[in-house]
Design a protein around this motif. Structure first.
Motif, PDB file in Angstrom:
ATOM      1  N   GLY A  88      -8.978  13.599   0.101  1.00 30.01           N
ATOM      2  CA  GLY A  88      -8.450  14.084  -1.182  1.00 30.01           C
ATOM      3  C   GLY A  88      -7.240  13.312  -1.680  1.00 30.01           C
ATOM      4  O   GLY A  88      -6.909  13.374  -2.861  1.00 30.01           O
ATOM      5  N   ASP A  89      -6.550  12.591  -0.793  1.00 28.25           N
ATOM      6  CA  ASP A  89      -5.403  11.772  -1.210  1.00 28.25           C
ATOM      7  C   ASP A  89      -5.902  10.493  -1.887  1.00 28.25           C
ATOM      8  O   ASP A  89      -6.994  10.015  -1.591  1.00 28.25           O
ATOM      9  N   THR A  90      -5.067   9.950  -2.759  1.00 29.79           N
ATOM     10  CA  THR A  90      -5.377   8.673  -3.395  1.00 29.79           C
ATOM     11  C   THR A  90      -4.642   7.562  -2.653  1.00 29.79           C
ATOM     12  O   THR A  90      -3.429   7.643  -2.457  1.00 29.79           O
ATOM     13  N   LEU A  91      -5.383   6.559  -2.240  1.00 26.16           N
ATOM     14  CA  LEU A  91      -4.835   5.379  -1.579  1.00 26.16           C
ATOM     15  C   LEU A  91      -4.678   4.294  -2.639  1.00 26.16           C
ATOM     16  O   LEU A  91      -5.601   4.049  -3.412  1.00 26.16           O
ATOM     17  N   ILE A  92      -3.495   3.677  -2.726  1.00 26.97           N
ATOM     18  CA  ILE A  92      -3.193   2.721  -3.799  1.00 26.97           C
ATOM     19  C   ILE A  92      -2.736   1.394  -3.198  1.00 26.97           C
ATOM     20  O   ILE A  92      -1.896   1.364  -2.302  1.00 26.97           O
ATOM     21  N   LEU A  93      -3.288   0.307  -3.724  1.00 28.66           N
ATOM     22  CA  LEU A  93      -2.874  -1.038  -3.340  1.00 28.66           C
ATOM     23  C   LEU A  93      -2.319  -1.725  -4.586  1.00 28.66           C
ATOM     24  O   LEU A  93      -2.974  -1.755  -5.622  1.00 28.66           O
ATOM     25  N   ASP A  94      -1.078  -2.230  -4.510  1.00 27.62           N
ATOM     26  CA  ASP A  94      -0.430  -2.935  -5.623  1.00 27.62           C
ATOM     27  C   ASP A  94      -0.395  -4.421  -5.323  1.00 27.62           C
ATOM     28  O   ASP A  94      -0.018  -4.819  -4.220  1.00 27.62           O
ATOM     29  N   VAL A  95      -0.765  -5.265  -6.322  1.00 25.23           N
ATOM     30  CA  VAL A  95      -0.747  -6.717  -6.162  1.00 25.23           C
ATOM     31  C   VAL A  95       0.020  -7.325  -7.325  1.00 25.23           C
ATOM     32  O   VAL A  95      -0.236  -6.992  -8.481  1.00 25.23           O
ATOM     33  N   THR A  96       0.968  -8.221  -7.007  1.00 30.19           N
ATOM     34  CA  THR A  96       1.697  -8.969  -8.028  1.00 30.19           C
ATOM     35  C   THR A  96       1.567 -10.452  -7.716  1.00 30.19           C
ATOM     36  O   THR A  96       1.815 -10.876  -6.586  1.00 30.19           O
ATOM     37  N   MET A  97       1.155 -11.221  -8.710  1.00 28.07           N
ATOM     38  CA  MET A  97       1.004 -12.673  -8.570  1.00 28.07           C
ATOM     39  C   MET A  97       2.209 -13.351  -9.231  1.00 28.07           C
ATOM     40  O   MET A  97       2.873 -12.768 -10.080  1.00 28.07           O
ATOM     41  N   ASP A  98       2.465 -14.616  -8.879  1.00 27.43           N
ATOM     42  CA  ASP A  98       3.597 -15.340  -9.453  1.00 27.43           C
ATOM     43  C   ASP A  98       3.245 -16.099 -10.723  1.00 27.43           C
ATOM     44  O   ASP A  98       4.066 -16.844 -11.253  1.00 27.43           O
ATOM     45  N   ALA A  99       2.027 -15.924 -11.232  1.00 26.61           N
ATOM     46  CA  ALA A  99       1.596 -16.575 -12.472  1.00 26.61           C
ATOM     47  C   ALA A  99       0.434 -15.776 -13.046  1.00 26.61           C
ATOM     48  O   ALA A  99      -0.080 -14.858 -12.402  1.00 26.61           O
ATOM     49  N   ASP A 100       0.002 -16.130 -14.237  1.00 27.27           N
ATOM     50  CA  ASP A 100      -1.118 -15.454 -14.872  1.00 27.27           C
ATOM     51  C   ASP A 100      -2.419 -15.782 -14.146  1.00 27.27           C
ATOM     52  O   ASP A 100      -2.686 -16.945 -13.851  1.00 27.27           O
ATOM     53  N   THR A 158      -3.480  -2.923  -9.761  1.00 24.55           N
ATOM     54  CA  THR A 158      -3.575  -1.971  -8.661  1.00 24.55           C
ATOM     55  C   THR A 158      -5.046  -1.671  -8.431  1.00 24.55           C
ATOM     56  O   THR A 158      -5.883  -1.876  -9.310  1.00 24.55           O
ATOM     57  N   CYS A 159      -5.326  -1.203  -7.248  1.00 28.83           N
ATOM     58  CA  CYS A 159      -6.670  -0.785  -6.909  1.00 28.83           C
ATOM     59  C   CYS A 159      -6.519   0.513  -6.127  1.00 28.83           C
ATOM     60  O   CYS A 159      -5.704   0.581  -5.203  1.00 28.83           O
ATOM     61  N   ASP A 160      -7.226   1.558  -6.546  1.00 27.75           N
ATOM     62  CA  ASP A 160      -7.078   2.823  -5.835  1.00 27.75           C
ATOM     63  C   ASP A 160      -8.431   3.432  -5.516  1.00 27.75           C
ATOM     64  O   ASP A 160      -9.438   3.152  -6.166  1.00 27.75           O
ATOM     65  N   VAL A 161      -8.413   4.269  -4.483  1.00 30.55           N
ATOM     66  CA  VAL A 161      -9.617   4.959  -4.033  1.00 30.55           C
ATOM     67  C   VAL A 161      -9.186   6.336  -3.525  1.00 30.55           C
ATOM     68  O   VAL A 161      -8.108   6.479  -2.948  1.00 30.55           O
ATOM     69  N   VAL A 162     -10.003   7.347  -3.784  1.00 20.58           N
ATOM     70  CA  VAL A 162      -9.747   8.686  -3.257  1.00 20.58           C
ATOM     71  C   VAL A 162     -10.406   8.774  -1.887  1.00 20.58           C
ATOM     72  O   VAL A 162     -11.594   8.482  -1.736  1.00 20.58           O
ATOM     73  N   VAL A 163      -9.619   9.163  -0.878  1.00 15.23           N
ATOM     74  CA  VAL A 163     -10.125   9.265   0.485  1.00 15.23           C
ATOM     75  C   VAL A 163     -11.146  10.394   0.550  1.00 15.23           C
ATOM     76  O   VAL A 163     -10.888  11.512   0.087  1.00 15.23           O
ATOM     77  N   SER A 164     -12.314  10.090   1.116  1.00 18.58           N
ATOM     78  CA  SER A 164     -13.391  11.076   1.250  1.00 18.58           C
ATOM     79  C   SER A 164     -13.685  11.316   2.726  1.00 18.58           C
ATOM     80  O   SER A 164     -13.093  10.682   3.603  1.00 18.58           O
ATOM     81  N   SER A 165     -14.625  12.195   2.981  1.00 17.54           N
ATOM     82  CA  SER A 165     -14.993  12.503   4.369  1.00 17.54           C
ATOM     83  C   SER A 165     -15.707  11.342   5.051  1.00 17.54           C
ATOM     84  O   SER A 165     -15.904  11.352   6.263  1.00 17.54           O
ATOM     85  N   GLN A 169       0.828  -1.199   0.000  1.00 12.70           N
ATOM     86  CA  GLN A 169       0.000   0.000   0.000  1.00 12.70           C
ATOM     87  C   GLN A 169       0.863   1.249   0.000  1.00 12.70           C
ATOM     88  O   GLN A 169       1.963   1.259   0.551  1.00 12.70           O
ATOM     89  N   THR A 170       0.331   2.306  -0.581  1.00 13.24           N
ATOM     90  CA  THR A 170       0.953   3.618  -0.527  1.00 13.24           C
ATOM     91  C   THR A 170      -0.140   4.661  -0.728  1.00 13.24           C
ATOM     92  O   THR A 170      -1.284   4.309  -1.033  1.00 13.24           O
ATOM     93  N   SER A 171       0.208   5.931  -0.554  1.00 13.77           N
ATOM     94  CA  SER A 171      -0.768   6.996  -0.803  1.00 13.77           C
ATOM     95  C   SER A 171      -0.084   8.140  -1.535  1.00 13.77           C
ATOM     96  O   SER A 171       1.148   8.215  -1.600  1.00 13.77           O
ATOM     97  N   SER A 172      -0.901   9.045  -2.050  1.00 16.90           N
ATOM     98  CA  SER A 172      -0.371  10.209  -2.765  1.00 16.90           C
ATOM     99  C   SER A 172      -0.077  11.373  -1.822  1.00 16.90           C
ATOM    100  O   SER A 172       0.242  12.472  -2.286  1.00 16.90           O
TER     101      SER A 172
END
Length: 179
Positions: free
Chosen positions: A63-75, A100-107, A49-52
């Motif tokens: 207002g920040d974007t929260l990002i989740l990165d996923v890598t698999m070892d095969a297709d 990746t999957c991202d979402v903008v943080v809201s109130s 995970q990371t954020s902007s």
């Protein structure tokens, strides 16, 4: 044949007709590639995970974007259901084994460590269509020597503005004690 994830099965076949004529075919006769039985089910090697947030990518505010990165070892196929910080996130695919999957943080985004779920991930290899670990809820890292470690620091959603209890002013000049 490239069979780095499984076992190579050599091809051999014997056929006879009603007249008793025997026809045998083996790898030596047929140059067709051997069959590869891939018995290793795909799994996530990295989930992070990371954020902007410009102050610290370990935190996310409204207002920040929260990002989740996923890598698999095969297709694999894309997940059929996915959430990040309790909200539906936008899925972006990279090749056949990463997304990746991202979402903008809201109130209304839930405060605290950003939880996530990915469900319905399936292997692109027919032999393991239903044998993949289809749900993921934990962070994972892959070290340079190939060791996968569960856990890690989740991005902290912080929607609460800082407050203070009191403000005091002090003079550094001893002779003049007024401010």
């Amino acid at each position: 044949a490239n069979c780095s994830r499984g076992v190579t099965i050599p091809f051999e076949c014997s056929i006879s007709d009603c007249g008793g004529n025997l026809f045998e075919i083996t790898d030596a006769v047929d140059p067709t590639s051997d069959v590869c039985f891939d018995y290793v089910r795909p799994d996530a090697t990295s989930i992070g995970q990371t954020s902007s947030n410009t102050c610290s990518n370990a935190y996310a505010k409204v207002g920040d974007t929260l990002i989740l990165d996923v890598t698999m070892d095969a297709d694999v196929s894309n997940p059929t259901a996915y959430t990040l910080a309790g909200e539906a996130c936008t899925l972006t695919t990279f090749g056949t084994n990463a997304f990746t999957c991202d979402v903008v943080v809201s109130s209304t985004t839930i405060e605290g460590p950003a939880n996530f779920t990915f469900d319905g991930i399936k292997s692109s290899v027919p032999a393991y269509l239903d044998a993949v670990n289809t749900s993921y809820t934990e962070l994972k890292t892959l070290s340079p020597d190939g060791v996968v470690t569960l856990g890690g620091d989740r991005v902290i959603i912080d929607r609460t503005a800082p407050t203070f209890d009191s403000l005091a002013m002090y003079s550094l000049e001893v002779a003049n004690k007024t401010c």
